[in-house]
Design a protein around this motif. Structure first.
Motif, PDB file in Angstrom:
ATOM      1  N   LEU A 104       0.824  -1.209   0.000  1.00 13.78           N
ATOM      2  CA  LEU A 104       0.000   0.000   0.000  1.00 13.78           C
ATOM      3  C   LEU A 104       0.858   1.259   0.000  1.00 13.78           C
ATOM      4  N   ALA A 105       2.070   1.154   0.558  1.00  7.81           N
ATOM      5  CA  ALA A 105       2.992   2.288   0.573  1.00  7.81           C
ATOM      6  C   ALA A 105       3.927   2.287  -0.631  1.00  7.81           C
ATOM      7  N   GLY A 106       3.661   1.397  -1.589  1.00  5.41           N
ATOM      8  CA  GLY A 106       4.438   1.395  -2.823  1.00  5.41           C
ATOM      9  C   GLY A 106       5.584   0.423  -2.886  1.00  5.41           C
ATOM     10  N   TRP A 107       5.809  -0.353  -1.812  1.00  3.54           N
ATOM     11  CA  TRP A 107       6.954  -1.268  -1.814  1.00  3.54           C
ATOM     12  C   TRP A 107       6.736  -2.382  -2.822  1.00  3.54           C
ATOM     13  N   GLY A 108       7.723  -2.540  -3.699  1.00  4.71           N
ATOM     14  CA  GLY A 108       7.675  -3.591  -4.700  1.00  4.71           C
ATOM     15  C   GLY A 108       7.210  -3.144  -6.062  1.00  4.71           C
ATOM     16  N   TRP A 109       6.595  -1.958  -6.156  1.00  5.06           N
ATOM     17  CA  TRP A 109       6.108  -1.517  -7.468  1.00  5.06           C
ATOM     18  C   TRP A 109       6.366  -0.047  -7.783  1.00  5.06           C
ATOM     19  N   LEU A 110       6.572   0.790  -6.779  1.00  6.27           N
ATOM     20  CA  LEU A 110       6.902   2.179  -7.055  1.00  6.27           C
ATOM     21  C   LEU A 110       8.412   2.341  -7.262  1.00  6.27           C
ATOM     22  N   PRO A 111       8.837   3.272  -8.123  1.00  6.22           N
ATOM     23  CA  PRO A 111      10.277   3.514  -8.303  1.00  6.22           C
ATOM     24  C   PRO A 111      10.938   3.914  -6.986  1.00  6.22           C
ATOM     25  N   GLY A 112      12.082   3.340  -6.709  1.00 11.44           N
ATOM     26  CA  GLY A 112      12.797   3.651  -5.474  1.00 11.44           C
ATOM     27  C   GLY A 112      12.315   2.892  -4.268  1.00 11.44           C
ATOM     28  N   ARG A 113      11.319   2.018  -4.448  1.00  9.49           N
ATOM     29  CA  ARG A 113      10.776   1.258  -3.316  1.00  9.49           C
ATOM     30  C   ARG A 113      10.932  -0.238  -3.566  1.00  9.49           C
ATOM     31  N   LYS A 114      12.163  -0.633  -3.882  1.00  8.16           N
ATOM     32  CA  LYS A 114      12.465  -2.033  -4.105  1.00  8.16           C
ATOM     33  C   LYS A 114      13.695  -2.426  -3.305  1.00  8.16           C
ATOM     34  N   ILE A 115      13.808  -3.719  -3.014  1.00  8.70           N
ATOM     35  CA  ILE A 115      14.947  -4.216  -2.255  1.00  8.70           C
ATOM     36  C   ILE A 115      16.169  -4.279  -3.171  1.00  8.70           C
ATOM     37  N   PRO A 116      17.304  -3.761  -2.738  1.00  6.12           N
ATOM     38  CA  PRO A 116      18.523  -3.889  -3.546  1.00  6.12           C
ATOM     39  C   PRO A 116      18.826  -5.352  -3.831  1.00  6.12           C
ATOM     40  N   GLU A 117      19.231  -5.635  -5.048  1.00  3.51           N
ATOM     41  CA  GLU A 117      19.477  -7.021  -5.434  1.00  3.51           C
ATOM     42  C   GLU A 117      20.841  -7.525  -4.981  1.00  3.51           C
ATOM     43  N   LYS A 118      21.837  -6.660  -4.963  1.00  5.78           N
ATOM     44  CA  LYS A 118      23.182  -7.069  -4.583  1.00  5.78           C
ATOM     45  C   LYS A 118      23.336  -7.068  -3.063  1.00  5.78           C
ATOM     46  N   ARG A 119      24.034  -8.072  -2.562  1.00  2.27           N
ATOM     47  CA  ARG A 119      24.248  -8.179  -1.118  1.00  2.27           C
ATOM     48  C   ARG A 119      25.050  -6.995  -0.584  1.00  2.27           C
ATOM     49  N   THR A 120      25.983  -6.512  -1.386  1.00  2.18           N
ATOM     50  CA  THR A 120      26.792  -5.371  -0.944  1.00  2.18           C
ATOM     51  C   THR A 120      25.940  -4.112  -0.780  1.00  2.18           C
ATOM     52  N   ASP A 121      24.883  -3.999  -1.585  1.00  2.00           N
ATOM     53  CA  ASP A 121      24.001  -2.828  -1.492  1.00  2.00           C
ATOM     54  C   ASP A 121      23.078  -2.896  -0.280  1.00  2.00           C
ATOM     55  N   LEU A 122      22.991  -4.066   0.343  1.00  2.00           N
ATOM     56  CA  LEU A 122      22.137  -4.233   1.517  1.00  2.00           C
ATOM     57  C   LEU A 122      22.866  -3.917   2.823  1.00  2.00           C
ATOM     58  N   LYS A 123      24.178  -3.719   2.746  1.00  2.85           N
ATOM     59  CA  LYS A 123      24.950  -3.466   3.962  1.00  2.85           C
ATOM     60  C   LYS A 123      24.469  -2.193   4.648  1.00  2.85           C
ATOM     61  N   GLY A 124      24.140  -2.306   5.922  1.00  4.61           N
ATOM     62  CA  GLY A 124      23.658  -1.159   6.684  1.00  4.61           C
ATOM     63  C   GLY A 124      22.210  -0.811   6.417  1.00  4.61           C
ATOM     64  N   LYS A 125      21.488  -1.701   5.709  1.00  7.09           N
ATOM     65  CA  LYS A 125      20.101  -1.394   5.353  1.00  7.09           C
ATOM     66  C   LYS A 125      19.113  -2.465   5.800  1.00  7.09           C
ATOM     67  N   THR A 126      19.568  -3.412   6.628  1.00  4.05           N
ATOM     68  CA  THR A 126      18.672  -4.472   7.103  1.00  4.05           C
ATOM     69  C   THR A 126      18.724  -4.575   8.624  1.00  4.05           C
ATOM     70  N   ILE A 127      17.645  -5.090   9.187  1.00  2.00           N
ATOM     71  CA  ILE A 127      17.533  -5.279  10.633  1.00  2.00           C
ATOM     72  C   ILE A 127      17.824  -6.740  10.960  1.00  2.00           C
ATOM     73  N   HIS A 128      18.787  -6.970  11.832  1.00  2.00           N
ATOM     74  CA  HIS A 128      19.147  -8.335  12.226  1.00  2.00           C
ATOM     75  C   HIS A 128      18.136  -8.805  13.274  1.00  2.00           C
ATOM     76  N   VAL A 129      17.417  -9.877  12.963  1.00  2.00           N
ATOM     77  CA  VAL A 129      16.339 -10.377  13.824  1.00  2.00           C
ATOM     78  C   VAL A 129      16.708 -11.748  14.377  1.00  2.00           C
ATOM     79  N   ARG A 130      16.520 -11.914  15.675  1.00  2.00           N
ATOM     80  CA  ARG A 130      16.721 -13.212  16.357  1.00  2.00           C
ATOM     81  C   ARG A 130      15.354 -13.762  16.737  1.00  2.00           C
ATOM     82  N   LEU A 131      15.055 -14.995  16.304  1.00  2.00           N
ATOM     83  CA  LEU A 131      13.768 -15.604  16.630  1.00  2.00           C
ATOM     84  C   LEU A 131      13.650 -15.803  18.138  1.00  2.00           C
TER      85      LEU A 131
END
Length: 261
Positions: A104-131
């Motif tokens: 609803l907020a545009g994730w996945g279909w609006l420009p600029g609202r997609k997950i980076p494909e390269k692992r290096t581009d994800l550095k510093g952009k993800t939340i580390h979650v422990r179950l």
């Protein structure tokens, strides 16, 4: 006898203009009726309230959180995080790319609202979650051998949540800067508790640390799921019970071994 010349009207006006006017005189001279007119006052109040509420909604619900350290303390035990699992680390933790508002907020279909494909581009952009509430078999770390069923547990978690959208109900941040959370994912139209499903598969145990354990409201359900997996001899419970070593006991033993070397 000559009388002093009379001052003209223009000179008197000039004197009045040069006479300093106090702030109070200016305030009293202002016509305030325009500002107190409901036709002006009500729209101004509505606009101000809308702006303030929009900022608050954005900061609380639509602002993307890049890492666990950016989560405000007031969020824990009150808020959940929605996003896509970008990477699975060990068998009981993963990296979440926060996507507030979802599609609803545009994730996945609006420009600029997609997950980076390269692992290096994800550095510093993800939340580390422990179950929360579970402990999976330990993989090989820091020269330590892997625990039995660690590879199977890791593969199970990857197949279950990698690249899927999940919702994490967060409790706290642990000593490794991970967010401890109960995580839910939709599987075949049903919402599943990832930790509980892992216990049912016999690829994790109930978390047994003496302090700092987090279960939310699910500890009883988790213990029942573990007991059922034991009875059914699923996963790590297949072998001889005398050969079984829990993830907690494994960590204690290997830590002691490392210290004595």
């Amino acid at each position: 006898m000559r009388w002093p010349p009379r001052s003209s009207n223009s000179e008197r006006d000039g004197d009045e203009k040069r006479r300093p006017v106090s702030w109070e005189d200016k305030l009293n001279a202002t016509d305030w009726s325009h500002y107190t007119d409901p036709r002006t006052l009500i729209p101004t109040l509505l606009l101000t309230t809308t702006i303030l509420m929009s900022v608050r909604v954005y900061r609380s619900y639509l602002r993307r959180i890049p890492e666990a350290t950016h989560i405000r303390p007031g969020f824990f035990r009150k808020r959940s995080l929605f996003g896509t699992v970008a990477r699975v680390g060990d068998a009981d933790n993963f990296h979440l790319f926060h996507q507030p508002g979802g599609r609803l907020a545009g994730w996945g279909w609006l420009p600029g609202r997609k997950i980076p494909e390269k692992r290096t581009d994800l550095k510093g952009k993800t939340i580390h979650v422990r179950l929360a509430g579970i402990d999976a078999p330990e993989g090989a770390h820091f020269g330590k051998p892997p625990q039995p069923y660690s590879a199977e547990a890791l593969e199970w978690l990857k197949n279950y949540i990698l690249n899927r959208r999940v919702r994490a109900y967060i409790y706290k941040r642990d000593q490794y800067e991970r967010v401890v959370a109960t995580v839910w994912v939709r599987r075949f139209l049903f919402r599943r508790d990832v930790g509980k499903e892992m216990l049912r598969a016999g690829l994790a145990t109930v978390y047994e640390a003496k302090k700092g354990a987090e279960f939310g409201d699910f500890e009883e359900n988790y213990r029942k799921a573990e007991a059922k997996a034991k009875r059914k001899k699923r996963g790590m419970w297949k072998g001889n019970p005398q050969d079984y070593e829990s993830p907690r006991d494994y960590k204690i033993r290997t830590a002691a071994t490392t210290e004595t070397k």
